[in-house]
Design an enzyme around this catalytic site. Structure first.
Site, PDB file in Angstrom:
ATOM      1  N   ASP A 260     102.430  27.398  -5.825  1.00  0.00           N
ATOM      2  CA  ASP A 260     101.096  27.260  -5.240  1.00  0.00           C
ATOM      3  C   ASP A 260     100.137  28.347  -5.764  1.00  0.00           C
ATOM      4  O   ASP A 260      99.786  29.272  -5.050  1.00  0.00           O
ATOM      5  CB  ASP A 260     101.220  27.322  -3.709  1.00  0.00           C
ATOM      6  CG  ASP A 260     100.000  26.742  -3.015  1.00  0.00           C
ATOM      7  OD1 ASP A 260      98.944  26.644  -3.654  1.00  0.00           O
ATOM      8  OD2 ASP A 260     100.105  26.390  -1.823  1.00  0.00           O
TER       9      ASP A 260
ATOM     10  N   HIS B 250      96.241  25.443  -3.590  1.00  0.00           N
ATOM     11  CA  HIS B 250      95.522  24.703  -2.547  1.00  0.00           C
ATOM     12  C   HIS B 250      94.190  25.363  -2.195  1.00  0.00           C
ATOM     13  O   HIS B 250      93.325  24.729  -1.620  1.00  0.00           O
ATOM     14  CB  HIS B 250      96.403  24.441  -1.319  1.00  0.00           C
ATOM     15  CG  HIS B 250      96.607  25.606  -0.395  1.00  0.00           C
ATOM     16  ND1 HIS B 250      97.716  26.421  -0.456  1.00  0.00           N
ATOM     17  CD2 HIS B 250      95.857  26.075   0.616  1.00  0.00           C
ATOM     18  CE1 HIS B 250      97.629  27.337   0.484  1.00  0.00           C
ATOM     19  NE2 HIS B 250      96.511  27.156   1.150  1.00  0.00           N
TER      20      HIS B 250
ATOM     21  N   SER C  57      96.236  32.621   2.875  1.00  0.00           N
ATOM     22  CA  SER C  57      96.644  31.917   1.671  1.00  0.00           C
ATOM     23  C   SER C  57      96.046  32.592   0.461  1.00  0.00           C
ATOM     24  O   SER C  57      94.858  32.913   0.439  1.00  0.00           O
ATOM     25  CB  SER C  57      96.177  30.471   1.708  1.00  0.00           C
ATOM     26  OG  SER C  57      97.172  29.721   2.311  1.00  0.00           O
TER      27      SER C  57
HETATM   28  N1  ARG Z   1     100.220  24.915   4.771  1.00  0.00           N
HETATM   29  C1  ARG Z   1      99.527  25.704   3.807  1.00  0.00           C
HETATM   30  C2  ARG Z   1      98.205  26.207   4.403  1.00  0.00           C
HETATM   31  O1  ARG Z   1      97.979  26.101   5.547  1.00  0.00           O
HETATM   32  C3  ARG Z   1      99.382  24.988   2.521  1.00  0.00           C
HETATM   33  C4  ARG Z   1      98.526  23.762   2.518  1.00  0.00           C
HETATM   34  C5  ARG Z   1      98.362  23.043   1.226  1.00  0.00           C
HETATM   35  N2  ARG Z   1      99.412  22.098   0.951  1.00  0.00           N
HETATM   36  C6  ARG Z   1      99.435  20.785   1.354  1.00  0.00           C
HETATM   37  N3  ARG Z   1     100.464  20.039   1.042  1.00  0.00           N
HETATM   38  N4  ARG Z   1      98.468  20.247   2.040  1.00  0.00           N
HETATM   39  O2  ARG Z   1      97.126  26.151   3.948  1.00  0.00           O
HETATM   40  N1  GLU Z   2      98.356  27.880   3.890  1.00  0.00           N
HETATM   41  C1  GLU Z   2      97.651  28.750   4.775  1.00  0.00           C
HETATM   42  C2  GLU Z   2      96.250  29.088   4.264  1.00  0.00           C
HETATM   43  O1  GLU Z   2      95.607  28.299   3.633  1.00  0.00           O
HETATM   44  C3  GLU Z   2      98.469  29.952   5.023  1.00  0.00           C
HETATM   45  C4  GLU Z   2      99.578  29.544   5.842  1.00  0.00           C
HETATM   46  C5  GLU Z   2      99.433  30.021   7.250  1.00  0.00           C
HETATM   47  O2  GLU Z   2      98.668  29.464   8.017  1.00  0.00           O
HETATM   48  O3  GLU Z   2     100.134  30.996   7.519  1.00  0.00           O
HETATM   49  O4  GLU Z   2      95.710  30.135   4.564  1.00  0.00           O
END
Ligand code: ARG
Ligand code: GLU
Length: 706
Positions: free
Chosen positions: A217, A85, A640
């Site tokens: 990921d 991502h 991330s």
């Molecule tokens: N929650 C994770 C972060 O904050 C992964 C986001 C990417 N995945 C998604 N399905 N949008 O960035």
């Molecule tokens: N998916 C998040 C990012 O893009 C990390 C997840 C979180 O917020 O802990 O940094």
């Protein structure tokens, strides 16, 4: 024998007094103070091996990727791992209906197939220095901004003199401390490979922010440099970077309780917010923003389902809108479950009684009272600002083209006619890029829904706003504005000359935008900024009071996109009464999700075949292939792609998320339920090697079996 006894003895101690995950995102420069605690928890490294300015250390293998994520070097040829991502907009921009890398993945078989990414950077921290005293030098106080700013300018200038480095001074703890960051910024970062979305984004929005998780990921890039091994802009002649340090791979069995450490660039936490502010975001700000995004997501989702082209055009936009949207829902829920406002209030009561014990501490209690009062009186300013951001920055797409056109349409070209053509060419290029990822039907639905909502929300402070007939306006803008249609736009802009300059004023999209956007910029933003400045000044005193009155407590500055370390262990959790999360997931679990039929869990046939034959190569453990695991490490957005390191500093996996029950940790950290989610490096290597046939990349890395 003696050694055996010790192991058993230590295990017993651990059992009697389980080690708790600790909150805190520590500054690498200060890690020495935690060295013995980390070693007591199993770490075999020294502080000097983690962060050093005298020799190569782990920090040199860790980069801030593209401004918002973290990445790590894993080979002596500049090979870089980050999340899928995090590389998503690059993956998306290289994709088309003919080369659908989103759907099928991409693997450069040789270096010359690696793809350039204009604008993408990766930044290494050269050194960190505490410059608090130097920043405050000659200042009459911590808010003597003119003197502070001048000191900062001087410090930055001196720090980079005679080098190819960049530098920045960052405020910590609301201006109670300042650190200088000297940076090396790499500018030629090439795209090496990615698994298909069905692996890299497996679980989609259904599983986002959720455990149990089975997302692969990750994506792969490489840093290229000039012949002198220094950063250089893209050039075909550039060569792969030879790093000062790269990470070895932790290629051994894992178990619950293993030491883990996350080293990366967490973005923003707000642990110090006061009760009134928490109430504001829980009850007012978050719900309104969530509702705005509900609307956009519905329109985008419909379009993506109906057309492959729209799916490719909107996938990155959709993911980014949905990501914060879902996190906010989790946060509000989590903060309610924790009774967050009451927790804050009780902390504040205690804070005030402590302040009452010494006359010189009275200012701390006063600051706290003023904060709560001020926020209660002025929250509407922040609310309007937040809604404006949702509308103008996250809302209808055509606003972006409008912004990009501003210079051409509002420039004083009579004075510099020679620059006019260049500006026009630039805008035509941006317009082509813009329309490549634009669908008028989707945008029209977003515009209609968000404009109506923006009108209805308390943000209806704008004069004349209520007279706008949203339906009619939408029809007109999407039927005739040049900003909502590429043919109309290019037809207008191609013959556009200095003579007919300003004709644009008749365009209905332009008229609408020019009426309302300036109000946001000229009234809403400054009011918000002023309010923020006042709050920051009060927070500075309030937070200083925490350090002064409670010196025995562990203090750490909020995340601010600077390099930090957090440590804990590989650990499951009991997020709610009666429910336990195990600490890892497997390929079998992924196949079981696929069987539910939810399109977010779709897999390509190859994955099903490999899983069926249990072809795990050397990457399995006890007849299973671990996909993800959780750790008790305090992380946030920006972490991330961060490396999750074992007791030797070897790479166990890539951090990419938090569980649903821990999304509130940016405000309140709960060691019992806050867990970060990690994709196991062994699964990453399995995908590269066995799934994708890109073993040459695995061969670049150093696999450590002990
Ligand atoms: N929650 C994770 C972060 O904050 C992964 C986001 C990417 N995945 C998604 N399905 N949008 O960035
Ligand atoms: N998916 C998040 C990012 O893009 C990390 C997840 C979180 O917020 O802990 O940094």
């Amino acid at each position: 024998m003696l050694k055996r006894f010790f192991v058993v003895f230590t295990a017993l101690c651990t059992f009697v007094a389980p080690m708790r995950a600790d909150e805190g995102m520590l500054i690498p420069l200060l890690i020495k103070a935690f060295e013995s605690d980390m070693q007591a928890r199993g770490m075999k490294l020294t502080a000097e091996q983690i962060y050093s300015v005298n020799q190569a250390s782990l920090k040199d293998a860790i980069l801030q990727f593209g401004g918002g994520c973290t990445a790590e070097l894993v080979s002596n040829q500049g090979l870089l791992l980050t999340n899928h991502h995090c590389g998503y907009s690059q993956i998306q921009s290289h994709s088309s209906l003919e080369h659908d890398y989103l759907k099928n993945g991409f693997w450069a078989q040789e270096k010359k197939e690696e793809l350039a990414n204009p604008g993408l950077t990766a930044m290494r921290i050269v050194r960190i220095e505490d410059v608090t005293a130097l920043v405050l030098n000659n200042a009459s106080g911590k808010n003597d901004q003119a003197v502070l700013n001048q000191n900062i300018v001087n410090l930055v200038k001196k720090a980079v003199e005679g080098t190819h480095y960049e530098a920045e001074v960052k405020a910590f703890d609301y201006g109670n401390a300042y650190y200088l960051m000297v940076k090396e910024v790499f500018k030629d970062i090439r795209f090496v490979g990615t698994p298909p979305n069905s692996i890299g984004k497996f679980g989609g929005d259904t599983d986002n922010w959720v455990w149990p998780r089975h997302t692969g990921d990750f994506s792969v890039f490489r840093i290229y440099v000039g012949k002198d091994n220094k950063p250089a802009p893209y050039s075909a002649d550039n060569i792969p970077y030879t790093p000062i340090q790269y990470l070895n791979i932790s290629f051994k069995e894992r178990k619950e309780g293993d030491f883990t450490m996350v080293y990366g660039f967490p973005g923003v936490t707000e642990q110090h917010v006061v009760s009134e502010y928490l109430k504001f975001i829980m009850e007012q700000e978050r719900p309104a923003r969530i509702a705005m995004r509900d609307e956009s997501l519905e329109a985008i989702g419909k379009g993506m389902k109906a057309s492959d082209l729209v799916r490719i055009q909107y996938s990155a936009k959709q993911a980014s809108i949905a990501n914060a949207w879902k996190k906010w829902i989790g946060q509000v829920e989590g903060l309610k479950n924790l009774d967050g406002i009451a927790v804050k209030q009780s902390y504040e009561t205690n804070y005030k009684s402590q302040a009452a014990t010494k006359p010189e501490w009275k200012k701390y209690a006063d600051a706290l009272d003023s904060l709560n009062q001020w926020i209660k009186m002025n929250a509407d300013k922040e609310f309007r600002y937040a809604m404006g951001v949702e509308y103008f920055a996250v809302g209808p797409e055509f606003f972006k083209l409008m912004k990009a056109s501003n210079d051409l349409f509002n420039g004083d070209w009579e004075k510099s006619p020679d620059l006019f053509e260049a500006e026009k060419t630039k805008l035509m290029a941006s317009a082509r890029t813009f329309f490549k990822n634009y669908n008028a039907q989707v945008d029209q639905e977003i515009f209609a829904a968000l404009t109506a909502r923006y009108q209805k929300e308390k943000s209806a402070y704008i004069k004349n706003w209520n007279q706008v007939n949203v339906l009619e306006l939408t029809k007109e803008i999407y039927a005739s504005s040049m900003f909502t249609d590429s043919t109309r736009f290019l037809k207008f802009i191609q013959p556009y000359s200095l003579k007919n300059y300003k004709k644009v004023a008749k365009d209905p999209g332009y008229q609408f935008y020019q009426t309302f956007y300036p109000i946001f910029v000229q009234e809403v933003v400054p009011a918000f900024r002023q309010c923020q400045a006042k709050i920051t000044a009060l927070m500075q005193v309030y937070v200083e009071g925490k350090y002064a009155m409670f010196p025995q407590e562990k203090h750490w500055p909020d995340a601010n996109s600077t390099l930090r370390i957090t440590y804990g262990q590989l650990e499951g959790s009991t997020p709610v009464d009666g429910m336990a999360y195990t600490e890892h997931t497997t390929l079998d679990g992924m196949i079981a999700k696929n069987a539910t039929g939810n399109p977010d869990f779709e897999l390509l046939p190859r994955m099903l075949e490999l899983a069926k034959s249990k072809n795990y190569g050397p990457y399995g453990q006890d007849g299973e292939l671990w996909v993800c695991f959780t750790g008790s490490n305090h992380t946030t957005g920006g972490n991330s792609g961060s490396p999750v390191l074992d007791e030797n500093g070897y790479l166990m996996g890539l951090n990419f998320d938090r569980s649903w029950e821990s999304t509130m940790s940016d405000y309140l950290f709960d060691p019992n339920r806050c867990r970060n989610i990690v994709v196991d490096i062994r699964y990453v290597l399995w995908v590269m090697d066995i799934y994708a046939g890109a073993k040459h990349l695995v061969d670049e890395m150093t696999l450590m079996k002990e």
